[in-house]
Structure formats: structure tokens, C-alpha cells
Design a protein around this motif. Structure first.
Motif, PDB file in Angstrom:
ATOM      1  N   PHE A 277      21.771   6.166 -26.573  1.00  0.00           N
ATOM      2  CA  PHE A 277      21.107   5.043 -25.916  1.00  0.00           C
ATOM      3  C   PHE A 277      19.832   4.789 -26.693  1.00  0.00           C
ATOM      4  CE2 PHE A 277      18.017   3.165 -23.100  1.00  0.00           C
ATOM      5  CZ  PHE A 277      18.751   2.236 -22.378  1.00  0.00           C
ATOM      6  N   ARG A 278      19.669   3.569 -27.194  1.00  0.00           N
ATOM      7  CA  ARG A 278      18.529   3.263 -28.055  1.00  0.00           C
ATOM      8  C   ARG A 278      17.656   2.183 -27.418  1.00  0.00           C
ATOM      9  NH1 ARG A 278      19.607   1.552 -33.644  1.00  0.00           N
ATOM     10  NH2 ARG A 278      20.898  -0.057 -32.661  1.00  0.00           N
ATOM     11  N   SER A 279      16.364   2.412 -27.463  1.00  0.00           N
ATOM     12  CA  SER A 279      15.438   1.406 -26.971  1.00  0.00           C
ATOM     13  C   SER A 279      14.288   1.253 -27.960  1.00  0.00           C
ATOM     14  CB  SER A 279      14.899   1.778 -25.585  1.00  0.00           C
ATOM     15  OG  SER A 279      14.087   2.925 -25.667  1.00  0.00           O
TER      16      SER A 279
ATOM     17  N   PHE B  63      21.787   7.489 -40.928  1.00  0.00           N
ATOM     18  CA  PHE B  63      21.014   7.195 -39.736  1.00  0.00           C
ATOM     19  C   PHE B  63      19.751   8.033 -39.756  1.00  0.00           C
ATOM     20  CE2 PHE B  63      25.437   6.322 -38.610  1.00  0.00           C
ATOM     21  CZ  PHE B  63      25.329   5.045 -38.069  1.00  0.00           C
ATOM     22  N   SER B  64      18.785   7.689 -38.888  1.00  0.00           N
ATOM     23  CA  SER B  64      17.539   8.453 -38.860  1.00  0.00           C
ATOM     24  C   SER B  64      17.752   9.854 -38.302  1.00  0.00           C
ATOM     25  CB  SER B  64      16.484   7.712 -38.029  1.00  0.00           C
ATOM     26  OG  SER B  64      16.912   7.573 -36.680  1.00  0.00           O
TER      27      SER B  64
ATOM     28  N   PRO C 141      10.810   7.343 -35.117  1.00  0.00           N
ATOM     29  CA  PRO C 141      11.567   7.304 -33.865  1.00  0.00           C
ATOM     30  C   PRO C 141      11.270   8.541 -33.011  1.00  0.00           C
ATOM     31  CG  PRO C 141      12.979   6.810 -35.739  1.00  0.00           C
ATOM     32  CD  PRO C 141      11.683   7.305 -36.303  1.00  0.00           C
ATOM     33  N   TYR C 142      11.253   8.352 -31.705  1.00  0.00           N
ATOM     34  CA  TYR C 142      11.061   9.462 -30.783  1.00  0.00           C
ATOM     35  C   TYR C 142      12.412   9.841 -30.201  1.00  0.00           C
ATOM     36  CZ  TYR C 142       9.531  12.088 -26.659  1.00  0.00           C
ATOM     37  OH  TYR C 142       9.355  13.059 -25.694  1.00  0.00           O
ATOM     38  N   ILE C 143      12.872  11.044 -30.513  1.00  0.00           N
ATOM     39  CA  ILE C 143      14.149  11.532 -30.002  1.00  0.00           C
ATOM     40  C   ILE C 143      13.873  12.229 -28.675  1.00  0.00           C
ATOM     41  CG2 ILE C 143      16.185  12.949 -30.487  1.00  0.00           C
ATOM     42  CD1 ILE C 143      15.520  12.634 -33.467  1.00  0.00           C
TER      43      ILE C 143
ATOM     44  N   ILE D 225      17.033   7.660 -27.884  1.00  0.00           N
ATOM     45  CA  ILE D 225      16.091   7.489 -28.986  1.00  0.00           C
ATOM     46  C   ILE D 225      15.250   6.246 -28.736  1.00  0.00           C
ATOM     47  CG2 ILE D 225      15.831   7.194 -31.487  1.00  0.00           C
ATOM     48  CD1 ILE D 225      18.580   8.474 -31.822  1.00  0.00           C
ATOM     49  N   ILE D 226      13.948   6.363 -28.998  1.00  0.00           N
ATOM     50  CA  ILE D 226      13.024   5.241 -28.835  1.00  0.00           C
ATOM     51  C   ILE D 226      12.377   4.917 -30.179  1.00  0.00           C
ATOM     52  CG2 ILE D 226      10.995   4.380 -27.618  1.00  0.00           C
ATOM     53  CD1 ILE D 226      11.554   6.504 -25.478  1.00  0.00           C
ATOM     54  N   TYR D 227      12.338   3.616 -30.506  1.00  0.00           N
ATOM     55  CA  TYR D 227      11.736   3.151 -31.748  1.00  0.00           C
ATOM     56  C   TYR D 227      10.419   2.438 -31.406  1.00  0.00           C
ATOM     57  CZ  TYR D 227      16.513   3.956 -33.318  1.00  0.00           C
ATOM     58  OH  TYR D 227      17.734   4.530 -33.571  1.00  0.00           O
ATOM     59  N   PRO D 228       9.267   3.050 -31.731  1.00  0.00           N
ATOM     60  CA  PRO D 228       7.983   2.423 -31.390  1.00  0.00           C
ATOM     61  C   PRO D 228       7.431   1.606 -32.572  1.00  0.00           C
ATOM     62  CG  PRO D 228       7.890   4.865 -31.380  1.00  0.00           C
ATOM     63  CD  PRO D 228       9.086   4.440 -32.152  1.00  0.00           C
ATOM     64  N   PHE D 229       6.801   0.477 -32.226  1.00  0.00           N
ATOM     65  CA  PHE D 229       6.190  -0.392 -33.224  1.00  0.00           C
ATOM     66  C   PHE D 229       4.764  -0.726 -32.796  1.00  0.00           C
ATOM     67  CE2 PHE D 229      10.723  -1.029 -33.364  1.00  0.00           C
ATOM     68  CZ  PHE D 229      11.018  -1.056 -34.723  1.00  0.00           C
TER      69      PHE D 229
END
Length: 205
Positions: free
Chosen positions: A24-26, A15-16, A98-100, A106-110
Motif C-alpha cells: 500500500f503506497r501513499s 524498486f526502492s 521513502p518511509y517503510i 510505504i510513504i513517499y514524502p515531498f
């Protein structure tokens, strides 16, 4: 043989970050749109009737569901639900790190582009109060400001103090969170959105 199997197991379950599988992942899009021939970043103002964080400024996005094949798929789905943007009209530029936000969030920005006309009259007013854009050049020329927020751990009443050295006198380490603020006209961009935005602008610089 054991080391070979161990290597394969680690590879299959990578995992990252530790805890990603239970956090909780967004996922969010940092949408780039052209306005009068200039690149802008698009933001949402959350509906004032929302139960959580009404009126806050955010990127389109939200929770990653079990049915989402990837974090990017989740970002596309949420962007479609909130702004009415056809996922096929979105062009991915690149994923950011990813922003922890915390050990359990955790937030995954694109970074992605789409035509601004896709959303001007089509956003979901139940979730989105309004949309606005900020020129990338303005963001490059204007520094955000920062305030620190102190966070102190507070163990629950049933915490097993008898299991740790110094028991109830254990010295929990407080930490500080950097809260960044961008002021653009009547809008104040802060919180997780500002933190991700600052990272994005720092990359461009």
C-alpha cells in the motif's frame, strides 16, 4: 548473454525496496509556508467525522492511485482535494527518502512550498477539521519525546507450522516501534506524521 539479459531485467524492475510493487503506497507533502515572514510547517487535523483516524494530525496526502503518474503527482492531487491548493502553485523543494512503515505500507514524502493564502479559506471541511502551522525554528529548538511500542507477530490459525523447524513452538521475534511526540500548544503530533517530521528536522539540523 544470460547475464546481459539478467542485468537489463533487474534494471527495468528496480524498486526502492523489496515489496514496493505490492505494498500500500501513499504520498504526502511536507508543506512549508511563510507566516509573518517566517517559515512554518503546515499540518491538517483530520475531520472528526472521518471513519479512519478522526482528529489525528497529518500532512496533506494519501493513497497513490493507478491514475497517478508519480508519487509526487499523487501528493499534489491529494493536497488539492484536501486543501484546495492548485498543483501549479506548489514548488517542489526535494523528495525525502521513502518511509517503510511496515513491509506492506510505504510513504513517499515531498518537501514543497506554496502560498498560505491558497488554503486559509479553501480547505475541504469533509476531510479536514482545521489547519495550523508550526514555526520551523520552534521545531529546531524543541526536542520530541519517544515511547516504544512492542509488536508481537501472531500467525493465523491456518499457518503451516508443520513446514518450519520447531513448529508451533517457533520463537517469533518481537520488535519495538519508536513512537515520537511533538507537543505544540494544544496540538500533539505523533505517529507516522511525527516520524516523518523528525526525519525532516534532523536533516535540517
Amino acid at each position: 548473454m544470460f547475464l546481459d539479459k539478467l542485468q537489463q531485467k533487474i534494471k527495468e524492475n528496480q524498486f526502492s525496496c523489496i515489496g514496493e510493487d505490492t505494498a500500500f503506497r501513499s504520498a504526502v507533502l511536507i508543506p512549508l509556508v511563510q507566516v509573518d515572514g517566517e517559515w512554518h510547517v503546515l499540518f491538517e487535523v483530520r475531520s472528526f467525522t472521518m471513519r479512519k483516524q478522526p482528529g489525528d494530525i497529518s500532512f496533506p496526502g494519501g493513497r497513490i492511485d493507478a491514475t497517478d503518474s508519480t508519487p509526487f503527482a499523487a501528493a499534489l492531487r491529494e493536497t488539492h482535494e484536501e486543501l484546495g491548493v492548485d498543483p501549479k502553485a506548489v514548488t517542489l523543494i526535494h523528495e525525502l527518502s521513502p518511509y517503510i512503515a511496515s513491509p506492506s505500507f510505504i510513504i513517499y514524502p515531498f518537501v514543497a512550498t506554496f502560498d498560505y493564502s491558497e488554503i486559509i479559506h479553501g480547505y475541504n471541511e469533509v476531510e479536514v477539521e482545521e489547519v495550523f502551522t508550526v514555526p520551523v525554528q520552534w521545531l529546531l529548538n524543541h526536542e520530541p519525546y519517544m515511547h516504544e511500542v512492542s509488536v508481537q507477530p501472531m500467525p493465523a490459525s491456518d499457518f503451516p507450522f508443520e513446514k518450519i523447524m520447531n513448529g508451533a513452538q517457533y520463537q517469533w521475534r518481537a520488535r519495538s516501534i519508536e513512537e515520537w511526540f511533538f507537543e505544540y500548544g494544544k496540538y500533539t503530533i505523533w505517529g507516522l506524521t511525527a516520524r516523518i517530521l523528525k526525519h525532516f528536522i534532523d536533516i535540517i539540523k
